[in-house]
Enzyme design. Structure first.
Site, short mmCIF file in Angstrom:
data_model
loop_
_atom_site.label_atom_id
_atom_site.label_comp_id
_atom_site.label_asym_id
_atom_site.label_seq_id
_atom_site.Cartn_x
_atom_site.Cartn_y
_atom_site.Cartn_z
N GLU A 43 -2.66 -16.74 -0.31
CA GLU A 43 -2.65 -16.37 0.62
C GLU A 43 -2.43 -15.05 1.51
O GLU A 43 -2.34 -15.32 2.66
CB GLU A 43 -0.56 -17.15 0.93
CG GLU A 43 -0.21 -18.10 1.01
CD GLU A 43 -0.99 -19.12 2.03
OE1 GLU A 43 -1.35 -18.71 3.40
OE2 GLU A 43 -1.39 -20.82 1.71
N LYS A 50 0.83 3.95 -7.05
CA LYS A 50 2.19 4.91 -6.80
C LYS A 50 1.59 5.73 -6.67
O LYS A 50 1.49 6.33 -7.51
CB LYS A 50 2.91 4.80 -8.46
CG LYS A 50 3.73 3.47 -8.96
CD LYS A 50 4.78 3.29 -9.97
CE LYS A 50 5.70 3.10 -10.08
NZ LYS A 50 7.07 2.73 -9.68
N LYS A 58 9.25 7.60 -12.00
CA LYS A 58 9.64 6.89 -14.04
C LYS A 58 9.79 7.30 -14.94
O LYS A 58 10.66 6.81 -16.15
CB LYS A 58 8.85 6.09 -13.45
CG LYS A 58 8.52 5.20 -14.84
CD LYS A 58 7.69 3.29 -13.85
CE LYS A 58 8.43 2.14 -15.04
NZ LYS A 58 7.53 1.00 -14.02
N GLU A 144 -1.04 -3.90 -12.69
CA GLU A 144 0.50 -4.78 -12.57
C GLU A 144 -0.15 -5.73 -12.20
O GLU A 144 -0.38 -5.62 -10.92
CB GLU A 144 1.28 -4.70 -13.13
CG GLU A 144 2.22 -4.90 -12.91
CD GLU A 144 4.20 -4.74 -12.63
OE1 GLU A 144 5.22 -5.13 -13.48
OE2 GLU A 144 4.05 -4.42 -10.88
N GLU A 159 15.69 -9.17 -0.46
CA GLU A 159 16.60 -8.63 -1.82
C GLU A 159 16.38 -7.10 -1.50
O GLU A 159 17.44 -5.86 -1.65
CB GLU A 159 16.07 -9.18 -3.27
CG GLU A 159 17.38 -8.68 -4.03
CD GLU A 159 16.39 -7.50 -5.10
OE1 GLU A 159 17.74 -7.25 -6.13
OE2 GLU A 159 15.22 -7.27 -5.01
#
Length: 235
Positions: A43, A50, A58, A144, A159
């Site tokens: 879709e 990043k 990180k 990823e 969320e």
């Protein structure tokens, strides 16, 4: 300083090139499904590298060594791609297709669909490594993939917005409501998957006879010569 800037630029460009490579692979599959299988499981596709600030955060959070070699080896989500599929079965099918490509090395798979996170989060995470051919070297770069359904993506977006608004200190009742919403999203995915399978069954039963003398690619129609068809049929 000029040499440092050059190395940092080369480092960041590697991940941009890795995204270009993966996006090309995904686009090829998307077009193949569209023209050959008459169904496109993809879709939406969204990719990002990043920012240096996010990488640095990180590194400090995880306690990694502050060097390019350490970051390259330990921070595996600098290049990220999010793929939104129609159905859960599409997620696993697409993931398998990408993992089976010869120049891709599968590093890690985390299945948060079969085993959702405690907060209700669902998605399939796949860390891959692909070769990038530079002018003077070959670099193997991590990418990823996050593959999820539309319902999973909508829940994850909501969320994220709620946690951002409350600065990660979300009231208990909202946490509970999010967990309920995650269950509702999972039920919706199951229902839509069931409808999809039933529709495919009906489609196969009432499938019209194909016009084998015609090909349609990029809205262009091509008539196939009888001699060419006949030569393939004889094989």
């Amino acid at each position: 300083m000029k040499q440092v800037k050059t190395e940092l630029t080369r480092f960041m460009m590697l991940y941009k090139f890795a995204l270009d490579e993966m996006n090309t692979k995904i686009d090829i599959l998307k077009q193949e499904f569209q023209y050959i299988h008459e169904y496109n499981p993809i879709e939406h596709v969204k990719s990002r590298v990043k920012s240096p600030e996010s990488i640095l955060k990180k590194v400090y959070k995880k306690g990694y060594e502050l060097s390019l070699s350490s970051i390259k080896e330990n921070v595996k989500d600098i290049a990220g791609i999010r793929i939104t599929c129609s159905f859960i079965s599409d997620i696993y099918e697409l993931s398998e297709m990408l993992q089976n490509q010869q120049d891709i090395t599968v590093i890690e798979v985390k299945d948060y669909i079969k085993k959702p996170k405690p907060n209700g989060y669902q998605s399939l995470h796949v860390v891959l490594q692909i070769p990038i051919f530079m002018s003077d070297r070959v670099e193997h770069v991590y990418v990823e993939l996050q593959i999820r359904t539309i319902a999973m993506d909508f829940w994850a977006s909501l969320e994220h917005k709620i946690y951002y608004k409350y600065n990660k200190t979300v009231p208990t009742h909202l946490v509970e409501e999010l967990q309920k919403a995650a269950l509702s999203a999972a039920e919706l995915d199951e229902t839509m998957e069931s409808i999809h399978k039933e529709m495919n069954t009906v489609k196969e039963e009432h499938k019209e006879e194909l016009n084998i003398n015609e090909l349609a690619i990029n809205n262009e129609k091509f008539q196939l010569p009888y001699e060419l068809l006949h030569s393939f049929l004889k094989k």
